[in-house]
Design an enzyme around this catalytic site. Structure first.
Site, PDB file in Angstrom:
ATOM      1  N   SER A  12       0.832  -1.208   0.000  1.00 35.46           N
ATOM      2  CA  SER A  12       0.000   0.000   0.000  1.00 35.46           C
ATOM      3  C   SER A  12       0.864   1.255   0.000  1.00 35.46           C
ATOM      4  CB  SER A  12      -0.931  -0.004   1.218  1.00 35.46           C
ATOM      5  OG  SER A  12      -0.164  -0.104   2.402  1.00 35.46           O
ATOM      6  N   GLY A  13       2.076   1.118  -0.538  1.00 27.39           N
ATOM      7  CA  GLY A  13       2.951   2.284  -0.681  1.00 27.39           C
ATOM      8  C   GLY A  13       2.576   3.039  -1.943  1.00 27.39           C
ATOM      9  N   PHE A  14       3.538   3.775  -2.491  1.00 23.74           N
ATOM     10  CA  PHE A  14       3.238   4.596  -3.666  1.00 23.74           C
ATOM     11  C   PHE A  14       2.801   3.741  -4.857  1.00 23.74           C
ATOM     12  CE2 PHE A  14       5.836   7.631  -1.255  1.00 23.74           C
ATOM     13  CZ  PHE A  14       5.008   8.730  -1.331  1.00 23.74           C
ATOM     14  N   GLY A  15       3.530   2.661  -5.126  1.00 22.49           N
ATOM     15  CA  GLY A  15       3.194   1.830  -6.286  1.00 22.49           C
ATOM     16  C   GLY A  15       1.828   1.186  -6.142  1.00 22.49           C
ATOM     17  N   VAL A  79       2.606 -10.850   3.241  1.00 23.56           N
ATOM     18  CA  VAL A  79       2.694 -11.848   2.173  1.00 23.56           C
ATOM     19  C   VAL A  79       3.992 -12.619   2.339  1.00 23.56           C
ATOM     20  CG1 VAL A  79       2.921 -12.182  -0.321  1.00 23.56           C
ATOM     21  CG2 VAL A  79       1.274 -10.521   0.578  1.00 23.56           C
ATOM     22  N   GLU A 174      18.516  15.058   5.839  1.00 20.21           N
ATOM     23  CA  GLU A 174      17.291  15.587   6.444  1.00 20.21           C
ATOM     24  C   GLU A 174      17.237  15.305   7.942  1.00 20.21           C
ATOM     25  OE1 GLU A 174      14.413  15.675   2.506  1.00 20.21           O
ATOM     26  OE2 GLU A 174      14.470  13.858   3.678  1.00 20.21           O
ATOM     27  N   ASP A 312      10.267   0.415  -5.937  1.00 18.55           N
ATOM     28  CA  ASP A 312      11.612   0.163  -5.408  1.00 18.55           C
ATOM     29  C   ASP A 312      12.111  -1.251  -5.678  1.00 18.55           C
ATOM     30  OD1 ASP A 312      11.733   2.697  -4.407  1.00 18.55           O
ATOM     31  OD2 ASP A 312      11.734   2.128  -2.279  1.00 18.55           O
ATOM     32  N   GLN A 324       8.173   8.804  -7.518  1.00 20.54           N
ATOM     33  CA  GLN A 324       7.570   8.951  -8.849  1.00 20.54           C
ATOM     34  C   GLN A 324       7.736   7.695  -9.709  1.00 20.54           C
ATOM     35  OE1 GLN A 324       5.531  10.859 -10.487  1.00 20.54           O
ATOM     36  NE2 GLN A 324       5.217  12.162  -8.729  1.00 20.54           N
TER      37      GLN A 324
END
Ligand SMILES: Cc1cc2nc3c(=O)[nH]c(=O)nc-3n(C[C@H](O)[C@H](O)[C@H](O)COP(=O)(O)OP(=O)(O)OC[C@H]3O[C@@H](n4cnc5c(N)ncnc54)[C@H](O)[C@@H]3O)c2cc1C
Length: 454
Positions: A12-15, A79, A174, A312, A324
């Site tokens: 459920s990340g960006f991809g 999973v 950061e 990733d 992105q």
């Protein structure tokens, strides 16, 4: 709906999230399986670790985000197995074992912290990949000041007030920037026996400069800026060992130094989810040193056009491990599946559109590369602010994040300094065992913009 095409998305990340969004109202049944209940906005994890934001602000519940998607079921589960022959995915939650069949699969399980084959560093130098890491780091960072306050002499307080950050990529820069601001601004009047402004922040980078992926000029300027802020930036510094009390660092000429520190943070490498190796072995696809799968140019596995790997986890055309790539990959996979169901022609190879990259250095300062444009300072920081608010998921999250930023950046307070007794126990005694992370091959993303090679 018996014969509906079944799409399973792992992660459920960006991809994963953007793939699911793209399949809204498509003529298929979507099942999204993730081991975490939320969509974690990783670029702001360092702000959770340093008390600016709460975890809820950067990790809204996936179930809530997708509640308007009538064709989508969200399952919480880890999973453990993907079987390309039976086309099933096996996941675990507590004692429950779930087997989910698929017709199309989108694998978007991301990456985890990598220690270049030195996994024994992990208990002493946690990375920053998820909410658990961020909360543990919060306990370690704020807890270190608390421990310093309890020491009988300034000498004993020193290792508690010395923070070592490994890796001069965006994550390391950061977090180092935020710790120095914390000590110089936020905490400066909060203690009686110690002066938090005496805290040292040492940033160790194996290469020639910090933020190397942003180009030589940006790297040089960022290094100067960090030093001006009081950070001890050491380049050509290679971490040899980490124990419960500090770090052994070698410089290029081979001299070794032991830096005593009770708070070491690892921002130096990542390795793909071990699920990548699993599907690569079954399909004959290659994997690189970081465990990333060598996918075909349409992001599928050789001989398995029904299986897409995105984000990733992929090794394709030197694509960087950034949000992105995952977002565009997830959307592309969903669009291809949708097109197939609608009888449309194949969209052609996946083409990544580079929208640029950015990293913050401190309050009001950032670097940003957009095309050939190199921005620095306040303007870059404004661009950073705008983009992050734009991509942060959820209206409530955007509003409350803006509020917390006002508190932290315009004022000097941090609203989220709390940590639990449980979090502090392991953190302050360095006694926790390695995090429950499935082992994958050692490796780094050394050619990627986000890699933070030590
Ligand atoms: C601290 C930090 C800062 C970053 N800053 C930036 C930045 O400023 N800009 C930028 O572009 N990129 C940044 N990145 C990189 C960016 O966040 C990643 O490239 C992006 O998240 C990759 O998306 P993904 O979908 O491939 O993986 P992820 O977003 O990591 O999602 C993986 C998903 O898979 C789930 N999962 C993993 N294993 C399993 C399993 N076995 N079973 C079920 N579910 C599983 C996870 O819970 C997660 O939901 C940063 C990363 C980090 C760690």
């Amino acid at each position: 709906m018996d014969s509906a095409h079944r799409v399973v998305i792992i992660g459920s990340g960006f991809g994963g999230l953007f793939a699911a969004k793209k399949l809204k109202r498509a003529d298929c049944e979507v099942t999204l399986i993730s081991r975490r209940p939320g969509h974690v906005f990783q670029p702001l994890l360092y702000q959770v670790a340093t008390g600016i934001l709460s975890q809820g602000e950067i990790a809204p519940a996936t179930r809530e985000i997708l509640r308007g998607h009538r064709n989508t079921t969200t399952l919480l589960g880890d999973v453990t197995a993907i079987d390309l022959t039976t086309r099933t995915v096996t996941s675990h939650l507590g004692t429950e074992v779930t087997v989910t069949p698929y017709d199309s699969l989108i694998l978007a399980a991301g990456a985890q912290t990598g220690y270049f084959g030195n996994d024994h560093f992990e208990p002493f130098a946690p990375g920053l990949k998820g909410i658990d890491d961020a909360l543990e780091l919060r306990a370690r960072i704020f807890g270190a000041f608390e421990m310093a306050e309890l020491q009988a002499t300034p000498e004993l307080a020193k290792p508690w007030l010395r923070f070592v950050v490994v890796g001069g990529g965006p994550t390391g820069v950061e977090i180092a920037g935020q710790i120095i601001e914390l000590s110089r601004r936020t905490l400066k009047k909060d203690f009686r026996r110690i002066d938090p402004r005496q805290a040292e922040v040492i940033l160790l980078e194996g290469g020639d400069g910090v933020l190397a992926a942003f180009g030589p000029k940006q790297s040089l300027k960022a290094g100067e800026q960090l030093r001006k802020m009081g950070i001890d930036v050491r380049t050509q510094a290679f971490v040899k060992d980490v124990d419960g009390h500090g770090v052994t660092v070698a410089s290029q000429d081979g001299t070794e130094e032991y830096i005593a520190s009770n708070c070491v943070i690892w921002g130096a490498g990542v390795e793909a989810s071990p699920l990548g190796r699993q599907v690569a072995e079954q399909s004959g696809a290659g994997v690189d040193r970081g465990g990333r799968v060598e996918v075909l140019d349409d992001l599928t596995l050789p001989g398995h056009p029904e299986v897409f790997v995105v984000g990733d986890m992929i090794a394709l055309n030197q694509l960087p491990g950034v949000a992105q790539v995952a977002i565009q990959g997830g959307k592309y996979a969903a669009k291809t599946i949708r097109g197939r169901l609608e009888g449309k022609p194949h969209p052609g190879p996946f083409q990544y559109f580079d929208k640029g990259s950015m990293a913050t250095i401190s309050r009001f300062r950032a670097v940003a590369n957009v095309g050939r444009l190199e921005l620095r300072g306040f303007l870059a920081w404004l661009a950073w602010l705008f983009i992050h608010i734009l991509y942060l998921v959820g209206f409530q999250q955007k509003i409350s994040t803006l509020g917390h930023w006002a508190v932290a950046f315009l004022g000097r307070a941090r609203a989220e300094r709390t940590f639990t007794v449980e979090q502090s126990r392991g953190a302050l005694t360095n006694s926790r065992g390695p995090r429950d992370r499935t082992k994958a091959a050692g490796g780094t993303r050394s050619e990627l913009p986000r890699e933070d090679a030590a």
